[in-house]
Write an enzyme that holds these catalytic residues in place. Structure first.
Site, PDB file in Angstrom:
ATOM      1  N   ARG A 104       0.854  -1.198   0.000  1.00 33.52           N
ATOM      2  CA  ARG A 104       0.000   0.000   0.000  1.00 33.52           C
ATOM      3  C   ARG A 104       0.884   1.240   0.000  1.00 33.52           C
ATOM      4  O   ARG A 104       1.749   1.366   0.868  1.00 33.52           O
ATOM      5  CB  ARG A 104      -0.907  -0.025   1.235  1.00 33.52           C
ATOM      6  CG  ARG A 104      -1.694   1.236   1.403  1.00 33.52           C
ATOM      7  CD  ARG A 104      -2.545   1.280   2.690  1.00 33.52           C
ATOM      8  NE  ARG A 104      -3.069   2.621   2.810  1.00 33.52           N
ATOM      9  CZ  ARG A 104      -3.170   3.308   3.936  1.00 33.52           C
ATOM     10  NH1 ARG A 104      -2.841   2.758   5.092  1.00 33.52           N
ATOM     11  NH2 ARG A 104      -3.625   4.542   3.922  1.00 33.52           N
ATOM     12  N   HIS A 149      -3.041  10.921   1.400  1.00 32.38           N
ATOM     13  CA  HIS A 149      -2.471  10.641   2.724  1.00 32.38           C
ATOM     14  C   HIS A 149      -1.898  11.961   3.256  1.00 32.38           C
ATOM     15  O   HIS A 149      -0.695  12.104   3.442  1.00 32.38           O
ATOM     16  CB  HIS A 149      -1.425   9.535   2.631  1.00 32.38           C
ATOM     17  CG  HIS A 149      -1.124   8.847   3.936  1.00 32.38           C
ATOM     18  ND1 HIS A 149      -1.244   7.481   4.120  1.00 32.38           N
ATOM     19  CD2 HIS A 149      -0.698   9.327   5.118  1.00 32.38           C
ATOM     20  CE1 HIS A 149      -0.896   7.166   5.354  1.00 32.38           C
ATOM     21  NE2 HIS A 149      -0.553   8.268   5.988  1.00 32.38           N
ATOM     22  N   GLU A 156      -7.316   8.111   7.001  1.00 34.33           N
ATOM     23  CA  GLU A 156      -7.599   8.586   8.352  1.00 34.33           C
ATOM     24  C   GLU A 156      -8.117  10.027   8.402  1.00 34.33           C
ATOM     25  O   GLU A 156      -7.437  10.933   8.920  1.00 34.33           O
ATOM     26  CB  GLU A 156      -6.333   8.455   9.217  1.00 34.33           C
ATOM     27  CG  GLU A 156      -5.806   7.036   9.271  1.00 34.33           C
ATOM     28  CD  GLU A 156      -4.494   6.926  10.055  1.00 34.33           C
ATOM     29  OE1 GLU A 156      -3.939   7.943  10.477  1.00 34.33           O
ATOM     30  OE2 GLU A 156      -4.031   5.789  10.243  1.00 34.33           O
ATOM     31  N   ASN A 201      -7.125   0.957  10.164  1.00 39.69           N
ATOM     32  CA  ASN A 201      -5.779   1.259  10.652  1.00 39.69           C
ATOM     33  C   ASN A 201      -5.842   1.188  12.173  1.00 39.69           C
ATOM     34  O   ASN A 201      -6.458   2.043  12.807  1.00 39.69           O
ATOM     35  CB  ASN A 201      -5.337   2.670  10.239  1.00 39.69           C
ATOM     36  CG  ASN A 201      -5.122   2.793   8.746  1.00 39.69           C
ATOM     37  OD1 ASN A 201      -5.301   1.836   7.992  1.00 39.69           O
ATOM     38  ND2 ASN A 201      -4.734   3.974   8.305  1.00 39.69           N
ATOM     39  N   TYR A 257      -3.940   0.714  15.982  1.00 40.85           N
ATOM     40  CA  TYR A 257      -2.716   0.757  16.781  1.00 40.85           C
ATOM     41  C   TYR A 257      -2.963   0.526  18.258  1.00 40.85           C
ATOM     42  O   TYR A 257      -2.139  -0.075  18.942  1.00 40.85           O
ATOM     43  CB  TYR A 257      -2.029   2.130  16.616  1.00 40.85           C
ATOM     44  CG  TYR A 257      -1.478   2.312  15.237  1.00 40.85           C
ATOM     45  CD1 TYR A 257      -0.187   1.894  14.931  1.00 40.85           C
ATOM     46  CD2 TYR A 257      -2.251   2.860  14.218  1.00 40.85           C
ATOM     47  CE1 TYR A 257       0.323   2.035  13.649  1.00 40.85           C
ATOM     48  CE2 TYR A 257      -1.752   2.999  12.932  1.00 40.85           C
ATOM     49  CZ  TYR A 257      -0.469   2.582  12.654  1.00 40.85           C
ATOM     50  OH  TYR A 257       0.026   2.697  11.386  1.00 40.85           O
ATOM     51  N   GLU A 315      -3.347  -0.769   8.147  1.00 40.12           N
ATOM     52  CA  GLU A 315      -2.174  -0.393   8.951  1.00 40.12           C
ATOM     53  C   GLU A 315      -2.276  -1.081  10.303  1.00 40.12           C
ATOM     54  O   GLU A 315      -3.336  -1.090  10.921  1.00 40.12           O
ATOM     55  CB  GLU A 315      -2.094   1.119   9.219  1.00 40.12           C
ATOM     56  CG  GLU A 315      -1.715   1.952   8.032  1.00 40.12           C
ATOM     57  CD  GLU A 315      -1.584   3.443   8.362  1.00 40.12           C
ATOM     58  OE1 GLU A 315      -1.301   3.785   9.530  1.00 40.12           O
ATOM     59  OE2 GLU A 315      -1.776   4.246   7.441  1.00 40.12           O
TER      60      GLU A 315
HETATM   61  O1  IFM Z   1       2.696   7.198  10.330  1.00 42.66           O
HETATM   62  C1  IFM Z   1       1.323   7.173  10.519  1.00 42.66           C
HETATM   63  C2  IFM Z   1       0.602   7.053   9.197  1.00 42.66           C
HETATM   64  O2  IFM Z   1       0.956   8.064   8.311  1.00 42.66           O
HETATM   65  C3  IFM Z   1      -0.883   7.115   9.420  1.00 42.66           C
HETATM   66  N1  IFM Z   1      -1.311   6.177  10.422  1.00 42.66           N
HETATM   67  C4  IFM Z   1      -0.587   6.131  11.663  1.00 42.66           C
HETATM   68  C5  IFM Z   1       0.899   6.022  11.391  1.00 42.66           C
HETATM   69  C6  IFM Z   1       1.671   5.989  12.728  1.00 42.66           C
HETATM   70  O3  IFM Z   1       1.436   7.146  13.458  1.00 42.66           O
END
Ligand code: IFM
Length: 458
Positions: free
Chosen positions: A76, A120, A166, A293, A295, A352
Protein backbone atom coordinates in the site's frame (compact mmCIF):
# COMPACT_ATOMS: atom_id res chain seq x y z
CA UNK A 1 -7.87 -25.79 15.99
CA UNK A 2 -5.58 -24.55 13.19
CA UNK A 3 -3.22 -21.73 14.05
CA UNK A 4 -3.23 -20.59 10.43
CA UNK A 5 -5.15 -17.76 8.86
CA UNK A 6 -7.73 -18.70 6.25
CA UNK A 7 -6.18 -19.53 2.90
CA UNK A 8 -6.07 -16.52 0.63
CA UNK A 9 -5.38 -13.75 3.15
CA UNK A 10 -2.68 -11.56 1.60
CA UNK A 11 0.17 -10.00 3.57
CA UNK A 12 1.82 -6.69 2.86
CA UNK A 13 3.20 -3.44 4.19
CA UNK A 14 2.12 0.19 3.89
CA UNK A 15 3.77 3.58 3.38
CA UNK A 16 2.76 7.13 2.44
CA UNK A 17 4.24 9.49 -0.13
CA UNK A 18 5.35 12.36 2.08
CA UNK A 19 6.83 10.00 4.64
CA UNK A 20 9.16 8.18 2.24
CA UNK A 21 9.47 9.74 -1.21
CA UNK A 22 11.65 12.80 -0.66
CA UNK A 23 12.43 14.54 -4.00
CA UNK A 24 10.16 17.31 -2.80
CA UNK A 25 11.35 19.75 -5.46
CA UNK A 26 12.12 17.27 -8.21
CA UNK A 27 10.53 16.78 -11.64
CA UNK A 28 7.87 19.46 -11.22
CA UNK A 29 6.30 18.44 -7.89
CA UNK A 30 4.43 21.31 -6.23
CA UNK A 31 4.55 22.03 -2.50
CA UNK A 32 2.06 20.43 -0.15
CA UNK A 33 0.66 21.71 3.14
CA UNK A 34 3.19 19.45 4.88
CA UNK A 35 6.13 21.17 3.16
CA UNK A 36 4.78 24.50 4.36
CA UNK A 37 4.08 23.18 7.86
CA UNK A 38 7.54 21.62 8.26
CA UNK A 39 9.17 24.86 7.06
CA UNK A 40 7.42 26.78 9.83
CA UNK A 41 9.76 27.03 12.82
CA UNK A 42 8.72 24.99 15.84
CA UNK A 43 6.16 22.81 14.09
CA UNK A 44 8.12 19.55 13.84
CA UNK A 45 10.60 17.95 16.21
CA UNK A 46 14.09 19.06 15.21
CA UNK A 47 12.63 21.01 12.27
CA UNK A 48 12.53 17.71 10.34
CA UNK A 49 10.80 17.56 6.95
CA UNK A 50 10.16 15.30 3.98
CA UNK A 51 12.61 16.92 1.53
CA UNK A 52 14.72 13.77 1.37
CA UNK A 53 12.81 11.34 3.62
CA UNK A 54 13.90 7.83 2.49
CA UNK A 55 14.56 9.03 -1.06
CA UNK A 56 12.17 6.37 -2.27
CA UNK A 57 11.50 8.49 -5.37
CA UNK A 58 14.98 7.54 -6.58
CA UNK A 59 15.39 4.20 -4.77
CA UNK A 60 12.06 2.57 -5.59
CA UNK A 61 13.74 -0.35 -7.41
CA UNK A 62 15.81 -1.18 -4.35
CA UNK A 63 12.66 -0.86 -2.23
CA UNK A 64 10.71 -3.30 -4.39
CA UNK A 65 13.63 -5.65 -3.99
CA UNK A 66 13.30 -5.29 -0.22
CA UNK A 67 9.60 -6.09 -0.49
CA UNK A 68 10.46 -9.28 -2.36
CA UNK A 69 12.91 -10.24 0.34
CA UNK A 70 10.14 -9.70 2.90
CA UNK A 71 7.88 -12.01 0.82
CA UNK A 72 5.25 -9.25 0.57
CA UNK A 73 2.24 -10.12 -1.55
CA UNK A 74 0.73 -6.64 -1.56
CA UNK A 75 1.97 -3.10 -0.96
CA UNK A 76 0.00 0.00 0.00
CA UNK A 77 1.42 3.39 -1.01
CA UNK A 78 -0.03 6.81 -1.55
CA UNK A 79 0.10 9.13 -4.51
CA UNK A 80 1.32 12.62 -3.82
CA UNK A 81 -1.41 14.87 -5.22
CA UNK A 82 1.00 17.84 -5.67
CA UNK A 83 3.45 15.59 -7.55
CA UNK A 84 0.87 14.84 -10.21
CA UNK A 85 -1.13 18.11 -10.04
CA UNK A 86 1.27 20.72 -8.63
CA UNK A 87 -1.43 23.22 -7.68
CA UNK A 88 -4.17 20.67 -7.04
CA UNK A 89 -6.32 21.64 -10.03
CA UNK A 90 -5.83 22.03 -13.76
CA UNK A 91 -2.26 21.45 -14.90
CA UNK A 92 -1.03 17.86 -14.79
CA UNK A 93 2.59 16.92 -14.19
CA UNK A 94 3.42 14.02 -16.53
CA UNK A 95 6.73 13.31 -14.84
CA UNK A 96 4.90 12.74 -11.57
CA UNK A 97 2.47 10.34 -13.21
CA UNK A 98 5.37 8.55 -14.91
CA UNK A 99 6.97 7.88 -11.53
CA UNK A 100 3.89 6.04 -10.30
CA UNK A 101 3.68 4.15 -13.60
CA UNK A 102 7.19 2.86 -13.03
CA UNK A 103 6.35 1.93 -9.44
CA UNK A 104 3.12 0.13 -10.32
CA UNK A 105 4.77 -1.73 -13.19
CA UNK A 106 7.70 -2.69 -10.95
CA UNK A 107 5.36 -4.03 -8.28
CA UNK A 108 3.31 -6.03 -10.76
CA UNK A 109 6.47 -7.47 -12.30
CA UNK A 110 7.56 -8.55 -8.81
CA UNK A 111 4.19 -10.26 -8.20
CA UNK A 112 3.22 -7.70 -5.53
CA UNK A 113 -0.32 -6.34 -5.72
CA UNK A 114 -0.41 -2.52 -5.48
CA UNK A 115 -2.94 -0.74 -3.28
CA UNK A 116 -3.21 3.02 -3.89
CA UNK A 117 -4.21 5.64 -1.34
CA UNK A 118 -5.24 8.82 -3.12
CA UNK A 119 -4.82 11.18 -0.19
CA UNK A 120 -2.47 10.64 2.72
CA UNK A 121 -2.57 14.21 4.11
CA UNK A 122 -0.36 16.02 1.56
CA UNK A 123 -2.85 18.51 0.15
CA UNK A 124 -1.38 20.77 -2.57
CA UNK A 125 -0.40 23.95 -0.73
CA UNK A 126 -2.02 26.17 -3.36
CA UNK A 127 -5.45 24.78 -2.53
CA UNK A 128 -4.94 25.62 1.13
CA UNK A 129 -3.50 29.06 0.59
CA UNK A 130 -5.85 30.20 -2.15
CA UNK A 131 -9.09 28.49 -1.14
CA UNK A 132 -8.80 27.24 2.45
CA UNK A 133 -8.30 23.61 1.39
CA UNK A 134 -10.85 21.19 2.83
CA UNK A 135 -12.67 24.06 4.53
CA UNK A 136 -14.01 25.00 1.09
CA UNK A 137 -17.25 23.30 0.12
CA UNK A 138 -15.96 22.81 -3.44
CA UNK A 139 -12.98 20.77 -2.23
CA UNK A 140 -14.78 17.44 -2.85
CA UNK A 141 -15.03 18.33 -6.56
CA UNK A 142 -11.32 19.12 -6.79
CA UNK A 143 -10.55 15.82 -5.13
CA UNK A 144 -12.91 13.87 -7.37
CA UNK A 145 -11.26 15.37 -10.48
CA UNK A 146 -7.84 14.38 -9.19
CA UNK A 147 -9.14 10.91 -8.28
CA UNK A 148 -10.55 10.42 -11.77
CA UNK A 149 -7.18 11.26 -13.30
CA UNK A 150 -5.57 8.58 -11.14
CA UNK A 151 -8.26 5.95 -11.79
CA UNK A 152 -7.96 6.50 -15.54
CA UNK A 153 -4.22 6.18 -15.42
CA UNK A 154 -3.68 3.16 -13.15
CA UNK A 155 -6.83 1.12 -12.69
CA UNK A 156 -5.89 -1.16 -15.60
CA UNK A 157 -3.22 -2.48 -13.20
CA UNK A 158 -4.51 -1.54 -9.75
CA UNK A 159 -7.58 -3.09 -8.12
CA UNK A 160 -7.22 -1.91 -4.49
CA UNK A 161 -8.13 1.67 -3.66
CA UNK A 162 -8.31 3.94 -0.67
CA UNK A 163 -9.66 7.45 -1.11
CA UNK A 164 -8.55 9.12 2.14
CA UNK A 165 -6.19 8.06 4.86
CA UNK A 166 -7.60 8.59 8.35
CA UNK A 167 -9.85 11.63 7.98
CA UNK A 168 -10.04 11.68 11.80
CA UNK A 169 -6.34 12.64 11.89
CA UNK A 170 -6.81 15.35 9.27
CA UNK A 171 -9.40 16.91 11.58
CA UNK A 172 -7.98 16.15 15.00
CA UNK A 173 -4.35 16.97 14.16
CA UNK A 174 -4.95 19.58 11.46
CA UNK A 175 -7.88 21.49 12.99
CA UNK A 176 -8.51 20.56 16.64
CA UNK A 177 -5.08 20.78 18.24
CA UNK A 178 -3.01 21.98 15.29
CA UNK A 179 -0.10 19.55 15.62
CA UNK A 180 -0.52 18.49 11.98
CA UNK A 181 -0.73 20.57 8.81
CA UNK A 182 -2.31 23.01 8.26
CA UNK A 183 -1.93 23.67 12.00
CA UNK A 184 -5.31 25.30 12.68
CA UNK A 185 -7.11 25.28 16.04
CA UNK A 186 -10.82 25.70 15.46
CA UNK A 187 -13.29 22.97 16.39
CA UNK A 188 -16.20 24.17 14.29
CA UNK A 189 -13.96 24.42 11.23
CA UNK A 190 -12.66 20.94 12.03
CA UNK A 191 -16.14 19.43 11.80
CA UNK A 192 -16.63 21.21 8.47
CA UNK A 193 -13.32 19.81 7.19
CA UNK A 194 -14.34 16.30 8.29
CA UNK A 195 -17.64 16.78 6.52
CA UNK A 196 -16.01 17.84 3.26
CA UNK A 197 -13.53 14.99 3.48
CA UNK A 198 -16.39 12.50 3.61
CA UNK A 199 -18.17 14.27 0.76
CA UNK A 200 -14.89 14.03 -1.17
CA UNK A 201 -14.64 10.32 -0.43
CA UNK A 202 -18.19 9.75 -1.67
CA UNK A 203 -17.66 11.71 -4.88
CA UNK A 204 -14.43 9.88 -5.65
CA UNK A 205 -16.09 6.49 -5.07
CA UNK A 206 -18.89 7.47 -7.40
CA UNK A 207 -16.38 8.42 -10.12
CA UNK A 208 -14.56 5.13 -9.60
CA UNK A 209 -17.71 3.06 -9.89
CA UNK A 210 -18.59 4.90 -13.11
CA UNK A 211 -15.14 4.36 -14.62
CA UNK A 212 -14.33 1.68 -17.13
CA UNK A 213 -11.87 -0.35 -15.03
CA UNK A 214 -13.87 -0.36 -11.81
CA UNK A 215 -13.58 -4.06 -11.07
CA UNK A 216 -11.58 -3.52 -7.89
CA UNK A 217 -12.54 -2.48 -4.37
CA UNK A 218 -12.56 0.99 -2.87
CA UNK A 219 -12.92 2.40 0.64
CA UNK A 220 -11.30 4.96 2.95
CA UNK A 221 -8.85 4.16 5.75
CA UNK A 222 -10.57 4.34 9.10
CA UNK A 223 -8.46 4.81 12.20
CA UNK A 224 -10.05 4.25 15.55
CA UNK A 225 -9.22 2.92 18.97
CA UNK A 226 -11.39 0.48 20.90
CA UNK A 227 -12.69 1.69 24.26
CA UNK A 228 -12.97 -0.68 27.22
CA UNK A 229 -15.40 0.43 29.94
CA UNK A 230 -13.57 0.72 33.25
CA UNK A 231 -16.29 -1.26 35.06
CA UNK A 232 -19.39 -3.20 34.12
CA UNK A 233 -21.63 -0.36 35.27
CA UNK A 234 -24.20 0.70 32.65
CA UNK A 235 -22.83 4.26 32.85
CA UNK A 236 -19.27 3.19 31.98
CA UNK A 237 -20.47 0.84 29.25
CA UNK A 238 -22.57 3.60 27.68
CA UNK A 239 -19.64 6.05 27.92
CA UNK A 240 -17.36 3.57 26.12
CA UNK A 241 -19.92 3.10 23.35
CA UNK A 242 -20.32 6.83 22.90
CA UNK A 243 -16.55 7.26 22.74
CA UNK A 244 -16.33 4.65 19.97
CA UNK A 245 -19.18 6.17 17.95
CA UNK A 246 -17.53 9.57 18.29
CA UNK A 247 -14.26 8.16 16.91
CA UNK A 248 -14.74 5.30 14.42
CA UNK A 249 -18.47 5.92 13.95
CA UNK A 250 -17.90 9.57 13.08
CA UNK A 251 -16.52 8.60 9.66
CA UNK A 252 -17.61 4.99 9.07
CA UNK A 253 -21.31 5.66 9.75
CA UNK A 254 -21.69 8.31 7.02
CA UNK A 255 -19.81 6.11 4.55
CA UNK A 256 -22.18 3.21 5.20
CA UNK A 257 -25.47 4.61 6.50
CA UNK A 258 -25.28 8.09 4.97
CA UNK A 259 -25.17 10.13 8.20
CA UNK A 260 -23.28 10.63 11.45
CA UNK A 261 -24.13 8.54 14.53
CA UNK A 262 -27.24 9.79 16.34
CA UNK A 263 -25.27 10.47 19.51
CA UNK A 264 -23.04 12.91 17.62
CA UNK A 265 -26.05 14.71 16.17
CA UNK A 266 -27.59 14.95 19.66
CA UNK A 267 -24.47 16.21 21.38
CA UNK A 268 -22.89 18.41 18.73
CA UNK A 269 -26.02 20.15 17.51
CA UNK A 270 -25.35 22.77 14.84
CA UNK A 271 -21.59 22.30 14.99
CA UNK A 272 -22.06 19.12 12.92
CA UNK A 273 -22.91 20.07 9.32
CA UNK A 274 -25.82 18.42 7.48
CA UNK A 275 -25.40 16.25 4.39
CA UNK A 276 -27.56 17.13 1.40
CA UNK A 277 -29.79 14.40 -0.06
CA UNK A 278 -27.29 14.03 -2.88
CA UNK A 279 -24.39 13.66 -0.42
CA UNK A 280 -26.30 11.00 1.49
CA UNK A 281 -27.11 9.11 -1.68
CA UNK A 282 -23.45 9.04 -2.70
CA UNK A 283 -22.22 8.24 0.80
CA UNK A 284 -24.46 5.25 1.49
CA UNK A 285 -22.63 1.98 0.86
CA UNK A 286 -19.54 3.86 -0.34
CA UNK A 287 -17.19 1.38 1.33
CA UNK A 288 -16.64 -1.92 -0.49
CA UNK A 289 -14.68 -3.09 2.56
CA UNK A 290 -13.61 -1.79 5.93
CA UNK A 291 -10.07 -0.46 5.72
CA UNK A 292 -8.89 -0.46 9.33
CA UNK A 293 -5.78 1.26 10.65
CA UNK A 294 -5.38 -0.04 14.19
CA UNK A 295 -2.72 0.76 16.78
CA UNK A 296 -4.21 1.13 20.25
CA UNK A 297 -7.15 1.09 22.65
CA UNK A 298 -8.05 2.92 25.84
CA UNK A 299 -10.09 2.45 29.00
CA UNK A 300 -12.84 4.99 29.68
CA UNK A 301 -15.21 5.80 32.51
CA UNK A 302 -18.35 7.90 32.68
CA UNK A 303 -17.65 11.40 33.91
CA UNK A 304 -20.11 14.20 33.56
CA UNK A 305 -18.58 17.01 31.50
CA UNK A 306 -15.61 14.99 30.24
CA UNK A 307 -15.67 16.04 26.59
CA UNK A 308 -18.83 16.01 24.53
CA UNK A 309 -19.38 12.34 25.26
CA UNK A 310 -19.03 12.47 29.09
CA UNK A 311 -16.29 9.85 28.74
CA UNK A 312 -12.97 10.18 30.51
CA UNK A 313 -9.87 8.21 29.46
CA UNK A 314 -8.54 6.30 32.48
CA UNK A 315 -6.14 3.75 31.00
CA UNK A 316 -3.97 2.48 33.86
CA UNK A 317 -0.44 3.90 33.78
CA UNK A 318 1.12 0.44 34.15
CA UNK A 319 -0.26 -0.75 30.79
CA UNK A 320 2.52 -1.47 28.27
CA UNK A 321 2.99 1.38 25.78
CA UNK A 322 4.87 1.83 22.52
CA UNK A 323 7.36 4.63 21.88
CA UNK A 324 4.42 6.81 20.83
CA UNK A 325 2.98 6.35 24.32
CA UNK A 326 0.10 4.33 22.86
CA UNK A 327 -1.28 1.52 25.08
CA UNK A 328 -0.83 -2.00 23.69
CA UNK A 329 -4.18 -3.84 23.68
CA UNK A 330 -4.55 -6.78 21.27
CA UNK A 331 -7.88 -7.68 22.92
CA UNK A 332 -9.18 -4.24 22.02
CA UNK A 333 -8.19 -4.97 18.42
CA UNK A 334 -10.18 -8.20 18.47
CA UNK A 335 -13.21 -6.43 19.98
CA UNK A 336 -12.98 -3.68 17.40
CA UNK A 337 -12.84 -6.11 14.47
CA UNK A 338 -15.90 -7.90 15.83
CA UNK A 339 -17.76 -4.60 16.35
CA UNK A 340 -16.99 -3.43 12.81
CA UNK A 341 -18.09 -6.79 11.44
CA UNK A 342 -21.39 -6.66 13.32
CA UNK A 343 -22.14 -3.03 12.61
CA UNK A 344 -21.19 -2.81 8.93
CA UNK A 345 -21.08 -6.44 7.73
CA UNK A 346 -18.26 -5.82 5.24
CA UNK A 347 -15.02 -7.63 4.38
CA UNK A 348 -12.01 -6.33 6.30
CA UNK A 349 -8.61 -5.18 5.15
CA UNK A 350 -6.23 -4.19 7.90
CA UNK A 351 -4.48 -1.39 6.07
CA UNK A 352 -2.17 -0.39 8.95
CA UNK A 353 -1.01 -2.11 12.12
CA UNK A 354 2.39 -1.81 13.74
CA UNK A 355 4.37 -0.16 16.49
CA UNK A 356 7.11 2.39 17.16
CA UNK A 357 9.70 0.80 19.42
CA UNK A 358 12.97 2.04 20.95
CA UNK A 359 15.13 0.46 18.23
CA UNK A 360 18.87 0.25 18.82
CA UNK A 361 20.68 -0.42 15.52
CA UNK A 362 24.08 -2.12 15.84
CA UNK A 363 27.11 -0.92 13.88
CA UNK A 364 25.88 -2.60 10.72
CA UNK A 365 22.40 -1.07 11.02
CA UNK A 366 20.76 -4.31 12.14
CA UNK A 367 17.99 -3.97 14.75
CA UNK A 368 17.00 -6.90 16.96
CA UNK A 369 13.47 -5.63 17.62
CA UNK A 370 11.93 -8.47 19.59
CA UNK A 371 9.43 -5.99 21.11
CA UNK A 372 8.01 -5.20 17.67
CA UNK A 373 7.79 -8.91 16.86
CA UNK A 374 5.87 -9.46 20.11
CA UNK A 375 3.49 -6.62 19.22
CA UNK A 376 2.87 -7.98 15.73
CA UNK A 377 2.54 -11.57 16.95
CA UNK A 378 -0.08 -10.64 19.55
CA UNK A 379 -2.03 -8.56 17.06
CA UNK A 380 -1.90 -11.27 14.40
CA UNK A 381 -3.25 -13.68 17.03
CA UNK A 382 -6.14 -11.31 17.74
CA UNK A 383 -6.88 -11.04 14.01
CA UNK A 384 -6.76 -14.81 13.59
CA UNK A 385 -9.23 -15.18 16.46
CA UNK A 386 -11.51 -12.67 14.75
CA UNK A 387 -11.41 -14.64 11.49
CA UNK A 388 -12.49 -17.75 13.38
CA UNK A 389 -15.37 -15.78 14.86
CA UNK A 390 -16.68 -14.63 11.51
CA UNK A 391 -14.58 -11.67 10.34
CA UNK A 392 -13.88 -11.86 6.60
CA UNK A 393 -10.24 -10.70 6.63
CA UNK A 394 -8.86 -10.29 3.11
CA UNK A 395 -5.54 -8.45 3.41
CA UNK A 396 -3.16 -7.24 6.11
CA UNK A 397 -0.64 -4.40 5.75
CA UNK A 398 1.96 -3.81 8.45
CA UNK A 399 2.82 -0.19 9.14
CA UNK A 400 5.43 0.30 7.84
CA UNK A 401 7.90 -0.93 5.26
CA UNK A 402 10.80 1.16 6.53
CA UNK A 403 11.55 3.83 9.14
CA UNK A 404 10.32 7.17 7.84
CA UNK A 405 9.07 10.65 8.72
CA UNK A 406 6.58 10.27 11.54
CA UNK A 407 5.02 13.64 10.71
CA UNK A 408 5.43 16.29 13.40
CA UNK A 409 7.53 14.00 15.60
CA UNK A 410 10.23 13.64 12.97
CA UNK A 411 12.39 10.58 12.28
CA UNK A 412 13.02 9.46 15.85
CA UNK A 413 9.84 7.40 16.16
CA UNK A 414 10.48 4.29 14.13
CA UNK A 415 7.80 1.86 12.94
CA UNK A 416 9.72 0.13 10.12
CA UNK A 417 10.28 -3.54 9.34
CA UNK A 418 13.43 -2.19 7.72
CA UNK A 419 15.85 0.23 9.35
CA UNK A 420 16.69 3.27 7.23
CA UNK A 421 19.88 5.02 8.29
CA UNK A 422 19.20 8.75 8.47
CA UNK A 423 22.63 9.73 7.21
CA UNK A 424 23.34 7.18 4.49
CA UNK A 425 19.74 6.04 3.82
CA UNK A 426 21.06 2.48 3.81
CA UNK A 427 18.25 -0.03 4.30
CA UNK A 428 18.76 -2.99 6.66
CA UNK A 429 16.05 -5.55 7.34
CA UNK A 430 15.29 -5.75 11.06
CA UNK A 431 14.63 -8.94 13.02
CA UNK A 432 10.90 -8.13 12.65
CA UNK A 433 11.30 -8.01 8.87
CA UNK A 434 12.89 -11.46 8.82
CA UNK A 435 10.23 -12.72 11.20
CA UNK A 436 7.49 -11.33 8.95
CA UNK A 437 9.04 -12.89 5.84
CA UNK A 438 9.04 -16.30 7.57
CA UNK A 439 5.52 -15.74 8.83
CA UNK A 440 4.26 -14.97 5.32
CA UNK A 441 6.00 -18.01 3.91
CA UNK A 442 4.38 -20.20 6.58
CA UNK A 443 0.98 -18.51 6.74
CA UNK A 444 0.60 -18.75 3.04
CA UNK A 445 1.66 -22.30 2.34
CA UNK A 446 -1.50 -22.73 0.34
CA UNK A 447 -1.56 -19.26 -1.19
CA UNK A 448 0.15 -19.32 -4.53
CA UNK A 449 2.31 -16.40 -5.57
CA UNK A 450 0.03 -13.94 -7.31
CA UNK A 451 -0.07 -14.53 -11.02
CA UNK A 452 -1.85 -11.28 -11.77
CA UNK A 453 -1.47 -8.67 -9.04
CA UNK A 454 -3.94 -6.27 -10.66
CA UNK A 455 -6.80 -8.68 -10.77
CA UNK A 456 -6.07 -10.76 -7.72
CA UNK A 457 -9.07 -9.99 -5.54
CA UNK A 458 -11.39 -12.52 -4.04
O1 IFM B 1 2.70 7.20 10.33
C1 IFM B 1 1.32 7.17 10.52
C2 IFM B 1 0.60 7.05 9.20
O2 IFM B 1 0.96 8.06 8.31
C3 IFM B 1 -0.88 7.11 9.42
N1 IFM B 1 -1.31 6.18 10.42
C4 IFM B 1 -0.59 6.13 11.66
C5 IFM B 1 0.90 6.02 11.39
C6 IFM B 1 1.67 5.99 12.73
O3 IFM B 1 1.44 7.15 13.46
Amino acid sequence: MSDKFPTGVLWGAATAAYQIEGAARTDGRGPSIWDVFCDTPGKTVGGENGEVACDHYHRWREDIDLMRRLNLQCYRFSISWPRVMPTGRGAINQRGLDFYDRLVDGLCAAGIAPMITLYHWDLPAALQMEEGGWEHDDSPHWFADYAELIFNRYSDRVARWITLNEPWCSVDGGYFHGAHAPGVRDRALGYRVGHNLMRAHAQAVSRYRASKHSRGMISFALNTAWFFPETNSPADIAAAERALLNFGGWFADPAHFGDYPAVMRERLGDMLPRFSDEDTRLLRRSMDYISLNYYTSDVVRYKHGAGLMDAEICTPPEVQRTEMGWPVYPDGYYNLMMWLHTRYGLPLMVTENGAAMPDKPDRTGYVDDQDRIAYLQSHFDAARRATRDGVDLREYYVWTLMDNLEWSVGYEKRFGLVHCDRRTLKRTIKASGHWYADFIAGACEKTRRLASPAGAMR
